[in-house]
Design a protein around this motif. Structure first.
Motif, PDB file in Angstrom:
ATOM      1  N   ALA A 187      15.619 -23.220   9.946  1.00 25.10           N
ATOM      2  CA  ALA A 187      14.316 -22.895  10.533  1.00 25.10           C
ATOM      3  C   ALA A 187      14.406 -23.024  12.051  1.00 25.10           C
ATOM      4  O   ALA A 187      15.289 -23.707  12.587  1.00 25.10           O
ATOM      5  N   ASP A 188      13.495 -22.375  12.724  1.00 31.76           N
ATOM      6  CA  ASP A 188      13.420 -22.450  14.179  1.00 31.76           C
ATOM      7  C   ASP A 188      12.162 -23.228  14.556  1.00 31.76           C
ATOM      8  O   ASP A 188      11.051 -22.805  14.215  1.00 31.76           O
ATOM      9  N   VAL A 189      12.350 -24.359  15.217  1.00 32.36           N
ATOM     10  CA  VAL A 189      11.240 -25.204  15.636  1.00 32.36           C
ATOM     11  C   VAL A 189      11.399 -25.563  17.108  1.00 32.36           C
ATOM     12  O   VAL A 189      12.488 -25.445  17.672  1.00 32.36           O
TER      13      VAL A 189
ATOM     14  N   VAL B 289       7.366 -27.889   8.055  1.00 30.65           N
ATOM     15  CA  VAL B 289       7.810 -26.628   8.646  1.00 30.65           C
ATOM     16  C   VAL B 289       7.124 -25.489   7.910  1.00 30.65           C
ATOM     17  O   VAL B 289       7.308 -25.338   6.698  1.00 30.65           O
TER      18      VAL B 289
ATOM     19  N   ARG C 125       8.413 -20.142  10.000  1.00 32.98           N
ATOM     20  CA  ARG C 125       9.480 -20.635  10.877  1.00 32.98           C
ATOM     21  C   ARG C 125      10.851 -20.621  10.188  1.00 32.98           C
ATOM     22  O   ARG C 125      11.867 -20.884  10.822  1.00 32.98           O
TER      23      ARG C 125
END
Length: 168
Positions: free
Chosen positions: A83-85, A105, A109
């Motif tokens: 995931a992109d956080v 999340v 994402r």
């Protein structure tokens, strides 16, 4: 930042049902400065793979807990959610690539899901039962964990996750 969240099949099912993934203890893995320092060579892609591998081993630890609780219906497959956080905290007290995230999340994402294929199930079950001993230096247990880690995780696009969960 791209993070790799160790998970299990029930967590993946929950992601599909609820639209969020709640990492255990907020723990995930990423390409951290400490992970970069631990390798003498390798480009970002190779180091991202190392972070994902750490998450896959952490998935074994989660499976060990589930199996220990009698959750034998849980498929013995490692699951890693990429995931992109934006907000992560480094965890130098844990593995080189360990980070902590705050909160769940959202599905939006999620960049990909990595899951063992069916042919890895026997090795993964054996490794889940041995991972704690391997962490403590038992070479026979480390061999069993290595057998599971010899299986490559399959890559799935977020659009495929619901279908993947329905197949099992």
């Amino acid at each position: 930042m791209r993070i790799y969240i160790p998970a299990t099949w029930p967590m993946l099912r929950s992601l599909v049902k609820n639209g969020v993934l709640d990492p255990i203890g907020g723990t995930a893995f990423a390409l951290t400065p400490r992970l970069r320092e631990a390798y003498t060579s390798g480009d970002d892609e190779e180091l991202e793979y190392a972070a994902m591998t750490e998450a896959a081993r952490a998935s074994l630890r989660l499976l060990a807990v589930e199996f220990g609780l009698g959750e034998n219906a849980t498929p013995p497959r490692r699951v890693v959610v990429a995931a992109d956080v934006d907000d992560v905290t480094l965890r130098p007290d844990l593995d080189d690539g360990a980070v902590r995230i705050n909160g769940a999340v959202p599905f939006e994402r999620v960049a990909a899901v990595h899951v063992d294929n069916e042919d890895a199930e026997y090795a993964v079950r054996q490794a889940a039962e041995a991972v704690d001993r391997a962490d403590l230096g038992d070479m026979d247990a480390e061999f069993l964990v290595g057998e599971a880690e010899d299986h490559e995780l399959a890559w799935y696009d977020p659009s495929e996750i619901a279908f993947l969960v329905d197949l099992r």
